[in-house]
Design a protein around this motif. Structure first.
Motif, short mmCIF file in Angstrom:
data_model
loop_
_atom_site.label_atom_id
_atom_site.label_comp_id
_atom_site.label_asym_id
_atom_site.label_seq_id
_atom_site.Cartn_x
_atom_site.Cartn_y
_atom_site.Cartn_z
N TYR A 51 13.16 36.82 -2.16
CA TYR A 51 12.60 35.47 -2.21
C TYR A 51 11.15 35.46 -2.68
O TYR A 51 10.50 34.41 -2.68
N CYS A 52 10.64 36.64 -3.06
CA CYS A 52 9.21 36.74 -3.35
C CYS A 52 8.94 37.49 -4.65
O CYS A 52 8.32 36.96 -5.56
N THR A 91 -4.08 39.42 2.47
CA THR A 91 -2.67 39.40 2.15
C THR A 91 -2.46 40.04 0.79
O THR A 91 -3.32 40.74 0.27
N GLY A 92 -1.29 39.81 0.19
CA GLY A 92 -1.02 40.43 -1.11
C GLY A 92 0.20 39.80 -1.75
O GLY A 92 0.56 38.67 -1.39
N GLY A 93 0.92 40.54 -2.54
CA GLY A 93 1.21 41.95 -2.49
C GLY A 93 1.22 42.45 -1.04
O GLY A 93 1.36 41.69 -0.13
N GLU A 94 1.07 43.73 -0.89
CA GLU A 94 1.02 44.30 0.45
C GLU A 94 -0.36 44.90 0.67
O GLU A 94 -0.72 45.89 0.03
N THR A 120 -1.68 39.64 6.82
CA THR A 120 -0.24 39.45 6.72
C THR A 120 0.31 40.68 6.03
O THR A 120 -0.14 41.03 4.94
N THR A 121 1.28 41.33 6.66
CA THR A 121 1.70 42.65 6.18
C THR A 121 3.18 42.87 6.46
O THR A 121 3.75 42.24 7.36
N ASN A 122 3.78 43.79 5.71
CA ASN A 122 5.16 44.18 6.03
C ASN A 122 5.16 45.35 7.02
O ASN A 122 6.22 45.83 7.41
N SER A 144 5.85 40.53 8.52
CA SER A 144 7.05 39.91 7.95
C SER A 144 8.26 40.77 8.31
O SER A 144 8.26 41.97 8.06
N VAL A 185 11.60 34.60 6.77
CA VAL A 185 11.86 33.48 5.86
C VAL A 185 13.26 32.94 6.17
O VAL A 185 14.22 33.71 6.27
N GLN A 213 12.06 28.60 3.29
CA GLN A 213 11.83 29.24 1.99
C GLN A 213 11.30 28.21 0.99
O GLN A 213 11.88 27.14 0.82
N MET A 214 10.24 28.56 0.32
CA MET A 214 9.66 27.68 -0.70
C MET A 214 10.01 28.21 -2.09
O MET A 214 10.33 29.40 -2.24
N MET A 351 5.06 34.02 -4.96
CA MET A 351 4.28 34.13 -3.72
C MET A 351 3.51 35.46 -3.69
O MET A 351 2.34 35.51 -3.31
N1 SAM Z 1 3.39 41.91 1.90
C1 SAM Z 1 2.91 41.10 2.98
C2 SAM Z 1 4.03 40.64 3.85
O1 SAM Z 1 5.18 41.05 3.62
O2 SAM Z 1 3.78 39.91 4.80
C3 SAM Z 1 2.01 39.95 2.57
C4 SAM Z 1 2.39 39.15 1.37
S1 SAM Z 1 3.79 38.12 1.55
C5 SAM Z 1 3.75 37.28 0.00
C6 SAM Z 1 3.17 36.91 2.68
C7 SAM Z 1 4.17 36.02 3.33
O3 SAM Z 1 4.75 35.17 2.37
C8 SAM Z 1 5.31 36.74 4.02
O4 SAM Z 1 5.39 36.32 5.37
C9 SAM Z 1 6.51 36.30 3.26
O5 SAM Z 1 7.64 36.25 4.06
C10 SAM Z 1 6.09 34.94 2.75
N2 SAM Z 1 6.84 34.48 1.59
C11 SAM Z 1 7.04 35.13 0.44
N3 SAM Z 1 7.82 34.41 -0.39
C12 SAM Z 1 8.09 33.26 0.24
C13 SAM Z 1 8.85 32.10 -0.10
N4 SAM Z 1 9.47 31.99 -1.27
N5 SAM Z 1 8.90 31.09 0.79
C14 SAM Z 1 8.28 31.20 2.00
N6 SAM Z 1 7.56 32.26 2.38
C15 SAM Z 1 7.47 33.29 1.51
#
Ligand code: SAM
Length: 356
Positions: A51-52, A91-94, A120-122, A144, A185, A213-214, A351
């Motif tokens: 989704y990202c 945040t990022g990326g990671e 915000t991290t995985n 996440s 998500v 989900q956006m 995202m």
């Molecule tokens: N890598 C890090 C992580 O996994 O948390 C930080 C970056 S990630 C882009 C930040 C947040 O954006 C995560 O919680 C992720 O689940 C959320 N995210 C990414 N794509 C998304 C989407 N299409 N809709 C809603 N949330 C989204």
């Protein structure tokens, strides 16, 4: 659209040529004030969540195009000292993939001693670096996690890394970064594991929030009709848990919360699509390349890195940042409100490339 109503004592009456009030704050044309800064520190990620991110990852940003830890520190100093920003999220990326992440946190903390500094991290690799990060000044983490089933996790993220994520979560808890928030998500693919995810969160004393989900996936597969509604999620969770509605921490908080089984655990839903909270948006974002992005769905970006490297003063940088935020769209990338609040302007960045 409401006219700008800026009744705060910080706002003076003189205006700049674009009609902006002469104020130290980061205000926009709709009276919102940004106090929450999200900074992306890299486009690279250790996962490829469907989704990202695209399967092949995002196009690489050359190392010299990334904001340096020094530059991040300087921008944070301007944001906190001039604009009154008090929440800073990396945040990022990671973020953990950025080699200098501990140095970044330490520059941020030095520039903003009183701000909340979070990430915000995985969580992959977090267990190995959490103590250094906390020592550098990190206050909190949002992790996440979409599934606690290893195979399902690998399908959603295109990587078999659940054990590393769980080790990272354990590391964060052991380091006292509580409450650890878990973000999932909300989509058809996560629904089937939602009860197991909540059971995991309750067992480990983590605060789980589901985020609608956006349309920010790199593959442009998002479709409104595939979205899972809050009712569907609550019905699924209700098969195993007793949920008591708690409402919101405050009326502008994005997450609506439920108490789980009468205990201290809660689960939240952030309805970013079906309940837009743009009217209360207090965010300003910096991309990894050092542009200001005022809205997730607004592709207009203002370069601050060029100003920093070209010898611009703090006044120059602050003025450019304020100009970017003055132009912030009203909602979902639209200036006057879309006819349908669930419509989103198409965006060229996913995202992961913006920094969620
Ligand atoms: N890598 C890090 C992580 O996994 O948390 C930080 C970056 S990630 C882009 C930040 C947040 O954006 C995560 O919680 C992720 O689940 C959320 N995210 C990414 N794509 C998304 C989407 N299409 N809709 C809603 N949330 C989204």
């Amino acid at each position: 659209m409401p006219a700008v109503s800026l009744g705060t004592p910080h706002v003076r009456t003189a205006v700049s040529p674009d009609g902006r009030p002469d104020t130290d704050l980061l205000v926009d044309r709709f009276g919102r004030v940004a106090r929450d800064l999200r900074i992306s520190v890299t486009e690279k990620c250790s996962l490829r969540c469907t989704y990202c991110m695209p399967a092949e990852g995002l196009p690489a940003i050359a190392a010299d195009q990334l904001l340096t830890p020094d530059e991040i520190g300087r921008l944070v100093g301007i944001a906190t000292a001039r604009f009154g920003v008090h929440d800073i999220r990396l945040t990022g990326g990671e973020p953990l993939v950025r080699r200098e992440i501990v140095e970044v946190v330490s520059r941020v903390r030095a520039a903003a001693p009183d701000a909340s500094v979070s990430m915000t991290t995985n969580a992959i690799g977090l267990d190995k670096r959490v103590h250094a990060l906390v020592e550098a000044g990190l206050d909190r983490v949002n992790i996440s996690l979409d599934s606690v089933d290893r195979q399902h996790f690998a399908e959603l993220t295109r990587r078999d890394r659940l054990p590393a994520v769980l080790a990272g979560i354990r590391g964060a808890i052991d380091a006292g970064l509580s409450p650890v928030k878990l973000n999932a998500v909300l989509m058809p693919e996560t629904l089937r594991g939602a009860r197991d995810l909540l059971a995991f969160a309750v067992e480990h004393d983590c605060r789980l929030r589901f985020i609608e989900q956006m349309p920010l996936d790199a593959d442009h597969q998002w479709a409104r009709e595939h979205m899972v509604t809050a009712e569907t999620l609550l019905a699924e969770l209700g098969r195993q848990f007793t949920l008591e509605p708690l409402g919101r921490d405050d009326p502008s908080a994005p997450a609506e919360e439920w108490r789980v089984d009468g205990g201290s655990a809660t689960v939240g839903i952030i309805a970013s699509v079906t309940r837009s909270f743009c009217g209360d948006c207090d965010r300003t974002r910096l991309t990894a390349e050092g542009t200001v992005r005022s809205c997730l769905f607004g592709d207009a970006e203002t370069d601050l890195r060029g100003l920093l490297r070209g010898g611009g003063s703090d006044d120059d940088v602050a003025a450019a940042w304020q100009g970017a935020m003055w132009a912030k769209p009203w909602s979902h990338g639209f200036d006057t409100g879309a006819p349908d609040p669930e419509t989103f302007a198409p965006t060229t960045r996913s995202m992961g490339a913006i920094g969620g």
